[in-house]
Design a protein around this motif. Structure first.
Motif, PDB file in Angstrom:
ATOM      1  N   LYS A 182      14.966 -21.516 -10.209  1.00 27.58           N
ATOM      2  CA  LYS A 182      14.742 -21.853 -11.354  1.00 27.58           C
ATOM      3  C   LYS A 182      15.516 -20.618 -12.176  1.00 27.58           C
ATOM      4  O   LYS A 182      15.948 -21.157 -13.590  1.00 27.58           O
ATOM      5  CB  LYS A 182      13.255 -21.531 -11.620  1.00 27.58           C
ATOM      6  CG  LYS A 182      12.700 -22.006 -12.921  1.00 27.58           C
ATOM      7  CD  LYS A 182      11.004 -22.214 -12.756  1.00 27.58           C
ATOM      8  CE  LYS A 182      10.663 -20.870 -13.496  1.00 27.58           C
ATOM      9  NZ  LYS A 182       9.197 -20.809 -13.647  1.00 27.58           N
ATOM     10  N   ASN A 183      15.407 -19.506 -12.040  1.00 28.70           N
ATOM     11  CA  ASN A 183      16.125 -18.245 -12.591  1.00 28.70           C
ATOM     12  C   ASN A 183      17.526 -18.521 -12.821  1.00 28.70           C
ATOM     13  O   ASN A 183      18.064 -18.218 -13.862  1.00 28.70           O
ATOM     14  CB  ASN A 183      15.731 -17.030 -12.299  1.00 28.70           C
ATOM     15  CG  ASN A 183      14.208 -16.729 -12.229  1.00 28.70           C
ATOM     16  OD1 ASN A 183      13.244 -17.160 -12.894  1.00 28.70           O
ATOM     17  ND2 ASN A 183      13.813 -16.058 -11.293  1.00 28.70           N
ATOM     18  N   LYS A 184      18.236 -18.906 -11.746  1.00 25.57           N
ATOM     19  CA  LYS A 184      19.860 -18.864 -11.860  1.00 25.57           C
ATOM     20  C   LYS A 184      20.116 -20.522 -12.544  1.00 25.57           C
ATOM     21  O   LYS A 184      21.298 -20.244 -13.041  1.00 25.57           O
ATOM     22  CB  LYS A 184      20.268 -19.152 -10.261  1.00 25.57           C
ATOM     23  CG  LYS A 184      20.039 -17.897  -9.704  1.00 25.57           C
ATOM     24  CD  LYS A 184      20.409 -17.635  -8.417  1.00 25.57           C
ATOM     25  CE  LYS A 184      20.353 -16.392  -7.492  1.00 25.57           C
ATOM     26  NZ  LYS A 184      20.727 -16.414  -6.203  1.00 25.57           N
ATOM     27  N   THR A 185      19.458 -21.448 -12.127  1.00 23.80           N
ATOM     28  CA  THR A 185      19.828 -22.896 -12.731  1.00 23.80           C
ATOM     29  C   THR A 185      18.986 -23.287 -13.845  1.00 23.80           C
ATOM     30  O   THR A 185      18.756 -22.934 -14.968  1.00 23.80           O
ATOM     31  CB  THR A 185      20.237 -23.780 -11.504  1.00 23.80           C
ATOM     32  OG1 THR A 185      18.893 -24.051 -10.987  1.00 23.80           O
ATOM     33  CG2 THR A 185      21.136 -23.254 -10.601  1.00 23.80           C
ATOM     34  N   SER A 186      17.991 -24.128 -13.507  1.00 21.84           N
ATOM     35  CA  SER A 186      16.972 -24.816 -14.259  1.00 21.84           C
ATOM     36  C   SER A 186      15.761 -25.184 -13.630  1.00 21.84           C
ATOM     37  O   SER A 186      15.976 -25.165 -12.373  1.00 21.84           O
ATOM     38  CB  SER A 186      17.573 -26.087 -15.146  1.00 21.84           C
ATOM     39  OG  SER A 186      17.730 -27.098 -14.054  1.00 21.84           O
ATOM     40  N   LYS A 187      14.747 -25.405 -14.142  1.00 23.69           N
ATOM     41  CA  LYS A 187      13.382 -25.793 -13.765  1.00 23.69           C
ATOM     42  C   LYS A 187      13.853 -27.277 -13.080  1.00 23.69           C
ATOM     43  O   LYS A 187      13.288 -27.529 -11.840  1.00 23.69           O
ATOM     44  CB  LYS A 187      12.496 -25.904 -14.600  1.00 23.69           C
ATOM     45  CG  LYS A 187      11.175 -26.207 -14.055  1.00 23.69           C
ATOM     46  CD  LYS A 187       9.871 -26.589 -15.030  1.00 23.69           C
ATOM     47  CE  LYS A 187       8.374 -26.648 -14.528  1.00 23.69           C
ATOM     48  NZ  LYS A 187       7.584 -26.786 -15.450  1.00 23.69           N
ATOM     49  N   VAL A 200      11.829 -20.341  -7.041  1.00 28.06           N
ATOM     50  CA  VAL A 200      11.810 -19.196  -8.362  1.00 28.06           C
ATOM     51  C   VAL A 200      13.284 -18.771  -8.433  1.00 28.06           C
ATOM     52  O   VAL A 200      13.609 -18.822  -9.462  1.00 28.06           O
ATOM     53  CB  VAL A 200      10.765 -18.165  -7.784  1.00 28.06           C
ATOM     54  CG1 VAL A 200      11.018 -17.037  -8.783  1.00 28.06           C
ATOM     55  CG2 VAL A 200       9.445 -18.412  -7.889  1.00 28.06           C
ATOM     56  N   SER A 201      14.046 -18.468  -7.388  1.00 29.98           N
ATOM     57  CA  SER A 201      15.463 -18.106  -7.687  1.00 29.98           C
ATOM     58  C   SER A 201      16.134 -19.061  -8.149  1.00 29.98           C
ATOM     59  O   SER A 201      16.850 -18.840  -9.038  1.00 29.98           O
ATOM     60  CB  SER A 201      15.870 -17.839  -6.035  1.00 29.98           C
ATOM     61  OG  SER A 201      17.091 -17.478  -6.058  1.00 29.98           O
ATOM     62  N   GLU A 204       9.812 -18.682  -2.870  1.00 34.13           N
ATOM     63  CA  GLU A 204      11.145 -17.971  -3.281  1.00 34.13           C
ATOM     64  C   GLU A 204      12.252 -18.482  -3.568  1.00 34.13           C
ATOM     65  O   GLU A 204      13.054 -18.452  -4.690  1.00 34.13           O
ATOM     66  CB  GLU A 204      11.259 -16.823  -2.136  1.00 34.13           C
ATOM     67  CG  GLU A 204      10.390 -15.762  -2.004  1.00 34.13           C
ATOM     68  CD  GLU A 204      10.446 -14.933  -0.707  1.00 34.13           C
ATOM     69  OE1 GLU A 204      11.679 -14.793  -0.307  1.00 34.13           O
ATOM     70  OE2 GLU A 204       9.704 -14.337  -0.321  1.00 34.13           O
ATOM     71  N   ALA A 224      15.982 -26.742  -9.719  1.00 36.62           N
ATOM     72  CA  ALA A 224      14.876 -26.190  -8.802  1.00 36.62           C
ATOM     73  C   ALA A 224      13.824 -26.986  -8.166  1.00 36.62           C
ATOM     74  O   ALA A 224      13.709 -27.186  -7.054  1.00 36.62           O
ATOM     75  CB  ALA A 224      14.232 -24.841  -9.503  1.00 36.62           C
TER      76      ALA A 224
END
Length: 99
Positions: free
Chosen positions: A26-31, A23-24, A20, A34
């Motif tokens: 990755k969605n807020k920053t970058s892969k 995923v969070s 979690e 993350a």
């Protein structure tokens, strides 16, 4: 670097927490960010040299904690095994760690 002193086990809750968080982030920053943070959280357990190395958690008195950035990795030591029980953002309600 692998910890030869302890066998390390990640509980289902801890694995889900790590997923979690990834995923969070990755969605807020970058892969890339993350992955970097996920890897830091995953590998911090290898830094445990002796059982009392890290503080007891103030909410989970049955766990010790490692603080990485704004995340807490909660773990228990039983004989020669480390059980990672939860990983969570310390900005969240700390009561989440009790579940």
């Amino acid at each position: 670097m692998s910890n030869s002193k302890f066998k390390i086990f990640w509980t289902t809750n801890a694995k889900e927490d790590l997923k979690e968080i990834y995923v969070s982030l990755k969605n807020k920053t970058s892969k890339e960010t993350a992955l970097k943070i996920r890897d830091e959280l995953f590998s911090c357990i290898d830094e445990i040299v002796f059982a009392e190395q890290f503080q007891l958690d103030e909410y989970r008195l049955d766990c010790r904690r490692i603080i990485i950035r704004n995340f807490k990795v909660l773990y228990q030591i039983q004989e020669n095994s480390i059980f990672v029980v939860r990983v969570f953002n310390s900005y969240q309600n700390p009561m989440k760690s009790l579940k």
